[in-house]
Enzyme design. Sequence first.
Site, short mmCIF file in Angstrom:
data_model
loop_
_atom_site.label_atom_id
_atom_site.label_comp_id
_atom_site.label_asym_id
_atom_site.label_seq_id
_atom_site.Cartn_x
_atom_site.Cartn_y
_atom_site.Cartn_z
N ARG A 105 46.78 35.78 44.51
CA ARG A 105 46.35 37.09 45.04
C ARG A 105 46.68 37.09 46.52
O ARG A 105 46.18 36.26 47.28
CB ARG A 105 44.86 37.31 44.81
N HIS A 132 48.92 45.41 40.55
CA HIS A 132 47.78 44.66 39.99
C HIS A 132 47.91 44.66 38.46
O HIS A 132 47.12 45.28 37.75
CB HIS A 132 46.47 45.33 40.44
N GLN A 135 44.97 43.85 35.89
CA GLN A 135 43.98 44.91 35.68
C GLN A 135 44.46 45.89 34.62
O GLN A 135 43.67 46.40 33.83
CB GLN A 135 43.71 45.64 37.00
N ASP A 220 40.43 54.45 41.97
CA ASP A 220 40.24 53.19 42.69
C ASP A 220 39.78 53.53 44.10
O ASP A 220 39.80 54.71 44.51
CB ASP A 220 41.60 52.44 42.72
N CYS A 260 38.78 50.03 38.41
CA CYS A 260 38.97 48.57 38.34
C CYS A 260 37.84 47.80 39.00
O CYS A 260 37.66 46.61 38.73
CB CYS A 260 40.31 48.19 38.96
N ARG A 288 38.99 41.77 31.55
CA ARG A 288 39.83 40.92 32.40
C ARG A 288 39.85 39.50 31.83
O ARG A 288 40.89 38.85 31.82
CB ARG A 288 39.29 40.90 33.84
N1 NVA Z 1 43.35 48.66 45.34
C1 NVA Z 1 42.30 47.68 45.46
C2 NVA Z 1 42.04 46.99 44.16
C3 NVA Z 1 40.94 45.98 44.18
C4 NVA Z 1 40.77 45.28 42.87
C5 NVA Z 1 42.68 46.67 46.53
O1 NVA Z 1 43.86 46.27 46.58
O2 NVA Z 1 41.82 46.30 47.33
N1 CP Z 2 39.30 44.55 39.83
C1 CP Z 2 39.44 43.41 40.53
O1 CP Z 2 40.52 42.83 40.62
O2 CP Z 2 38.29 42.94 41.07
P1 CP Z 2 38.12 41.76 42.12
O3 CP Z 2 38.73 42.20 43.41
O4 CP Z 2 36.64 41.54 42.20
O5 CP Z 2 38.83 40.54 41.58
#
Ligand code: NVA
Ligand code: CP
Length: 302
Positions: A105, A132, A135, A220, A260, A288
């Site tokens: 990540r 992502h 997800q 989101d 998500c 997930r």
């Molecule tokens: N768009 C959000 C998703 C978090 C799971 C981010 O990148 O922070």
């Molecule tokens: N939806 C998601 O990826 O959540 P986290 O940021 O908690 O991993």
Amino acid sequence: MATPRHFLTLTDFSTSELEALIARAIEMKAERRAGVDQRKYPGYVLGMIFEKASTRTRVSFEAGMAQLGGHAMFLSPDSTQLGRGEPVEDTARVISSMVDIVMIRTFGHDIVERFAAVSTVPVINALSDGYHPCQLLADMQTFVEHRGSIAGKTVAWVGDGNNMAQSYMNAAGQFDFELRLACPEGYEPAAELLEAHSERVHLVRDPREAVTGADLVATDVWASMGQEEEERARRVAFTGYCVDAELMSHANSGALYMHCLPAHRGEEISAELMDAPDSVIWDEAENRLHAQKALMEALLEA
Ligand code: NVA
Ligand code: CP
């Protein structure tokens, strides 16, 4: 050594592979409910590189690998040399020589690609600024569980043209649904993606227009991780982009809504919808775990 199979975006798997993966996730979920021993990868190690925060992704991958009989190793920038500037390629070469599969990540999608280009084991994108895909596996599994195949359906995305929106665009192509994106001006997904998906993906400005006739409405946060300084400006730009009961009243009857998580009640989604007893958002989060176990199995067996 054979080139490993990676999962950096949904386009790394074919439609039939994605459908099989979701069917397997549903099967693994039932197995877990029935108390079936799923420890088929004893001694396997999953390296988990997190350059951003996480609750669901960390817990689902770590729990998932433990349930498969293996071990998961949490690696953060402040505890590794990555945080002190060791090149991604050097890190990838070393970590992949010691573990069986890696999830990462991070910020730029190019970092995931650079890691995968050098890695000798499968690499999973566990969220980049661009995509992502994990997800989306959970979201598609959740839709299938509640409503059956999503092929031919209409999906509305309400909010930022971010990593989730761009993964929904890929999903529209892979799972064959129409996607209507309602994004404020200046917050659209990448122009080249819009062009590549122009057959199934349509950009509108008005959330109501996007949602009318939709079978699924997804949203989101307005400011993603790394955009903390833009929060105030985004709150202004996204006024009117809240998924609430009024907006959902324009969708098809029985339409689902997804998020998500983490969510901001009263911003991109109302508290009423978040806390509704028939919300599938909690199934979406749990999935997930099941979807990523199926994903790890698919990559380890490739
Ligand atoms: N768009 C959000 C998703 C978090 C799971 C981010 O990148 O922070
Ligand atoms: N939806 C998601 O990826 O959540 P986290 O940021 O908690 O991993």
